[in-house]
Design an enzyme around this catalytic site. Structure first.
Site, mmCIF file in Angstrom:
data_model
loop_
_atom_site.group_PDB
_atom_site.id
_atom_site.type_symbol
_atom_site.label_atom_id
_atom_site.label_comp_id
_atom_site.label_asym_id
_atom_site.label_seq_id
_atom_site.Cartn_x
_atom_site.Cartn_y
_atom_site.Cartn_z
ATOM 1 C CE LYS A 13 -56.668 33.933 -58.575
ATOM 2 N NZ LYS A 13 -56.347 34.010 -57.141
ATOM 3 N NE ARG A 88 -50.172 35.744 -59.033
ATOM 4 C CZ ARG A 88 -50.753 34.542 -59.032
ATOM 5 N NH1 ARG A 88 -51.237 34.026 -60.121
ATOM 6 N NH2 ARG A 88 -50.870 33.868 -57.904
ATOM 7 N NE ARG A 127 -55.052 26.487 -51.930
ATOM 8 C CZ ARG A 127 -55.077 27.502 -52.772
ATOM 9 N NH1 ARG A 127 -56.223 28.067 -53.108
ATOM 10 N NH2 ARG A 127 -53.951 27.983 -53.268
ATOM 11 N NE ARG A 161 -50.759 26.120 -54.881
ATOM 12 C CZ ARG A 161 -51.229 27.235 -55.408
ATOM 13 N NH1 ARG A 161 -52.402 27.237 -56.018
ATOM 14 N NH2 ARG A 161 -50.545 28.350 -55.316
ATOM 15 N NE ARG A 172 -49.640 31.706 -52.980
ATOM 16 C CZ ARG A 172 -50.370 30.643 -52.615
ATOM 17 N NH1 ARG A 172 -49.997 29.894 -51.579
ATOM 18 N NH2 ARG A 172 -51.452 30.332 -53.263
HETATM 19 P P1 AMP Z 1 -51.360 30.413 -58.195
HETATM 20 O O1 AMP Z 1 -51.581 28.957 -58.447
HETATM 21 O O2 AMP Z 1 -52.082 31.280 -59.173
HETATM 22 O O3 AMP Z 1 -51.588 30.803 -56.769
HETATM 23 O O4 AMP Z 1 -49.802 30.671 -58.486
HETATM 24 C C1 AMP Z 1 -48.793 30.046 -57.709
HETATM 25 C C2 AMP Z 1 -47.471 30.765 -57.895
HETATM 26 O O5 AMP Z 1 -47.070 30.700 -59.269
HETATM 27 C C3 AMP Z 1 -47.484 32.242 -57.574
HETATM 28 O O6 AMP Z 1 -47.299 32.492 -56.189
HETATM 29 C C4 AMP Z 1 -46.333 32.758 -58.422
HETATM 30 O O7 AMP Z 1 -45.080 32.424 -57.840
HETATM 31 C C5 AMP Z 1 -46.467 31.928 -59.679
HETATM 32 N N1 AMP Z 1 -47.392 32.565 -60.665
HETATM 33 C C6 AMP Z 1 -48.598 32.086 -61.094
HETATM 34 N N2 AMP Z 1 -49.164 32.903 -61.985
HETATM 35 C C7 AMP Z 1 -48.305 33.950 -62.121
HETATM 36 C C8 AMP Z 1 -48.321 35.154 -62.875
HETATM 37 N N3 AMP Z 1 -49.361 35.466 -63.678
HETATM 38 N N4 AMP Z 1 -47.264 35.992 -62.758
HETATM 39 C C9 AMP Z 1 -46.216 35.710 -61.986
HETATM 40 N N5 AMP Z 1 -46.137 34.608 -61.220
HETATM 41 C C10 AMP Z 1 -47.166 33.727 -61.279
#
Ligand code: AMP
Length: 215
Positions: A13, A88, A127, A161, A172
């Site tokens: 994404k 989400r 990554r 990360r 996740r």
């Molecule tokens: P991402 O970078 O999108 O993989 O997000 C990393 C982490 O941030 C996720 O595993 C969640 O802990 C938190 N997070 C990001 N976006 C959301 C969302 N829309 N709702 C809830 N938690 C989020």
């Protein structure tokens, strides 16, 4: 144009969103990036989110929806939005409808990146990104052309990360299956979902997304 990129962690994404930003001057709205920035800055939101993110669980709907609303308010009304990692949950999907409606925006496409989950763990755990410009790399699939130097900006610092480890990735994925995948039918009913093979190479995925946006 307002689009959602949907798919499990590691589906691509963020990579695709960055390409759309470069090609069309759209804005990437990544709640993950916003939360990481909040953690780094030590804001109250960051302090609340840090441990949740490290476990791979979801931050509260109220927090992420507020972040999205603020970000949209800082954008010109005609700048397109790419939602990356948001919504989400069903509550976030409902919040997004209200957020867009209040700003006179409509959702054009929900693009689901379909991927093979087993391959994702390898994708995610290898990554890393340039600490300066954010360009993405991968231990096995895309090293910088000159070792240790970013292709795009020449910086020499990279970062990984903290939640890109196997145990957290599994959580996740489970969160995605339990809470995020079930929101697809909401958008299916509106006839705005398009599916793209996220296992194809990056350029093919971009081309498929471009076709959806053009059509
Ligand atoms: P991402 O970078 O999108 O993989 O997000 C990393 C982490 O941030 C996720 O595993 C969640 O802990 C938190 N997070 C990001 N976006 C959301 C969302 N829309 N709702 C809830 N938690 C989020």
């Amino acid at each position: 144009m307002n689009i959602i990129l949907l798919g499990p962690p590691g589906a691509g994404k963020g990579t695709q969103a960055q390409r759309l930003v470069e090609a069309h001057g759209m804005r990437q709205l990544s709640t993950g990036d916003m939360l990481r920035a909040a953690v780094k800055a030590g804001t109250p939101v960051g302090l609340q989110a840090k441990a949740v993110m490290e476990r791979g669980e979801l931050v509260s709907d109220e927090i992420v929806s507020a972040l999205i609303g603020e970000e949209l308010d800082g954008m010109g009304p005609t700048t397109g939005a790419i939602f990356d990692g948001y919504p989400r949950t069903a509550a976030q999907a409902a919040a997004l409808d209200a957020i867009l409606d209040a700003r006179g925006r409509t959702l054009d496409h929900v693009i689901e990146l379909e991927v093979d989950e087993d391959a994702l763990v390898e994708r995610i755990c290898g990554r890393f990104t340039c600490a300066n410009c954010g360009k993405g790399y991968h231990d096995a699939f895309e090293q910088p052309r000159e070792p240790g130097v970013c292709d795009k900006c020449g910086a020499r610092e990279f970062k990984r990360r903290p939640d890109d480890n196997e145990a957290t990735v599994r959580t996740r994925m489970a969160e995605y299956r339990a809470k995020t995948a079930p929101i697809l039918p909401i958008y299916d009913q509106r006839g705005i979902v398009a599916r793209v093979n996220g296992m194809a190479d990056i350029d093919h995925v971009t081309a498929a997304i471009e076709r959806i946006m053009a059509g």
